[in-house]
Design an enzyme around this catalytic site. Structure first.
Site, PDB file in Angstrom:
ATOM      1  N   ASN A 110      57.943  18.150   5.007  1.00  0.00           N
ATOM      2  CA  ASN A 110      58.174  19.198   4.010  1.00  0.00           C
ATOM      3  C   ASN A 110      57.107  20.280   4.099  1.00  0.00           C
ATOM      4  OD1 ASN A 110      60.564  18.886   2.264  1.00  0.00           O
ATOM      5  ND2 ASN A 110      59.737  16.851   1.877  1.00  0.00           N
ATOM      6  N   ARG A 144      40.348   5.440  -8.377  1.00  0.00           N
ATOM      7  CA  ARG A 144      41.238   6.593  -8.413  1.00  0.00           C
ATOM      8  C   ARG A 144      40.566   7.813  -9.031  1.00  0.00           C
ATOM      9  NH1 ARG A 144      46.381   5.987  -7.371  1.00  0.00           N
ATOM     10  NH2 ARG A 144      46.334   3.765  -7.876  1.00  0.00           N
ATOM     11  N   LEU A 189      48.431  10.228  -9.049  1.00  0.00           N
ATOM     12  CA  LEU A 189      47.326  11.088  -9.485  1.00  0.00           C
ATOM     13  C   LEU A 189      46.976  10.828 -10.943  1.00  0.00           C
ATOM     14  CD1 LEU A 189      48.707  14.256  -7.743  1.00  0.00           C
ATOM     15  CD2 LEU A 189      46.673  12.979  -7.036  1.00  0.00           C
ATOM     16  N   HIS A 234      60.925  15.006  -5.013  1.00  0.00           N
ATOM     17  CA  HIS A 234      61.250  13.588  -5.127  1.00  0.00           C
ATOM     18  C   HIS A 234      62.668  13.371  -4.621  1.00  0.00           C
ATOM     19  CE1 HIS A 234      60.902   9.500  -6.654  1.00  0.00           C
ATOM     20  NE2 HIS A 234      62.114   9.630  -7.161  1.00  0.00           N
ATOM     21  N   GLU A 270      53.158  11.898 -16.345  1.00  0.00           N
ATOM     22  CA  GLU A 270      54.146  10.829 -16.237  1.00  0.00           C
ATOM     23  C   GLU A 270      54.765  10.864 -14.847  1.00  0.00           C
ATOM     24  OE1 GLU A 270      58.065   9.037 -18.592  1.00  0.00           O
ATOM     25  OE2 GLU A 270      57.122  10.907 -19.256  1.00  0.00           O
ATOM     26  N   ASP A 302      56.782  11.063 -11.631  1.00  0.00           N
ATOM     27  CA  ASP A 302      58.107  11.575 -11.271  1.00  0.00           C
ATOM     28  C   ASP A 302      58.862  12.146 -12.465  1.00  0.00           C
ATOM     29  OD1 ASP A 302      57.737  10.947  -8.587  1.00  0.00           O
ATOM     30  OD2 ASP A 302      58.544   8.936  -8.820  1.00  0.00           O
TER      31      ASP A 302
END
Length: 211
Positions: A14, A62, A90, A106, A140, A142
């Site tokens: 992409n 993270r 993330l 997605h 949140e 996706d």
């Protein structure tokens, strides 16, 4: 001219589609990967795009990785950060730092089939239409305001591989389009929804056509 930083984890197909689109007003100023062996880095470097690696395995957690990633990205003064197969969840701090200028694609018609293994799950559920979605990223997973979607008909003999390959063709069409609209200042967030300042921008395309 808007500065764009693209994040990848692998070949970055992409990312390649966005670069190859040669979007007027878009300056692809860096491609950053979290894996040193990401094949997309060499592809970008061959085209004169700055590249960088931030190996997530070298960080204690993270939060530490995301903080270092923010510092690296901000060095390029980005107007837009594009997730192009960036296989990391993330933190909220990262997402909030880039609120309204962080987008993702997605491989499902969100809000359906969030998370992983989207094509397997779509086939298992027997859906007749599948698709892909470009959206602004929120904390949140996706979720977030939808910019553009396209759909493909699911065929009786589809496999995960065949559906995925057909979907990828559509991803390579709609992701550059969403970036183009952002660069052209045609995207407006109103009450959590995206409005696009151009005629009929959200019409889904179904391939092959329904007869």
């Amino acid at each position: 001219m808007k500065n764009i930083v693209i994040l990848i984890s692998g070949r970055g197909s992409n990312m390649q589609a966005i670069v190859d689109a040669q979007i007027a007003g878009a300056n692809i100023c860096a491609v950053i990967a979290n894996r040193p062996d990401a094949a997309g880095l060499a592809w970008a470097a061959e085209r004169g795009i700055a590249t960088a690696v931030l190996d997530h395995k070298l960080y204690a957690g993270r939060e530490a990785f995301d903080a270092a990633l923010v510092e690296l990205i901000d060095g390029y003064a980005p107007d837009l950060v594009v997730l192009a197969g960036f296989m990391r969840i993330l933190t909220a701090d990262f997402v909030n730092h880039y609120a309204g200028r962080l987008i993702n694609i997605h491989p499902s018609l969100l809000p359906a089939f969030t998370g992983l293994h989207t094509h397997e799950r779509a086939l298992a559920e027997g859906v007749k239409i599948a698709g892909c979605t470009v959206h602004f990223v929120t904390a949140e997973l996706d979720h977030g305001p939808i910019i553009l979607q396209t759909a493909v008909a699911v065929l009786d003999d589809d496999t995960v591989a065949s559906l995925s390959a057909r979907m990828l063709v559509q991803e390579h069409l709609i992701y550059p389009q969403a970036v183009r609209w952002f660069v052209q200042d045609k995207l407006r967030l109103v009450n959590g929804r995206v409005h696009v300042d151009c005629p009929s921008p959200a019409a889904a395309l179904i391939f092959p056509p329904v007869l």
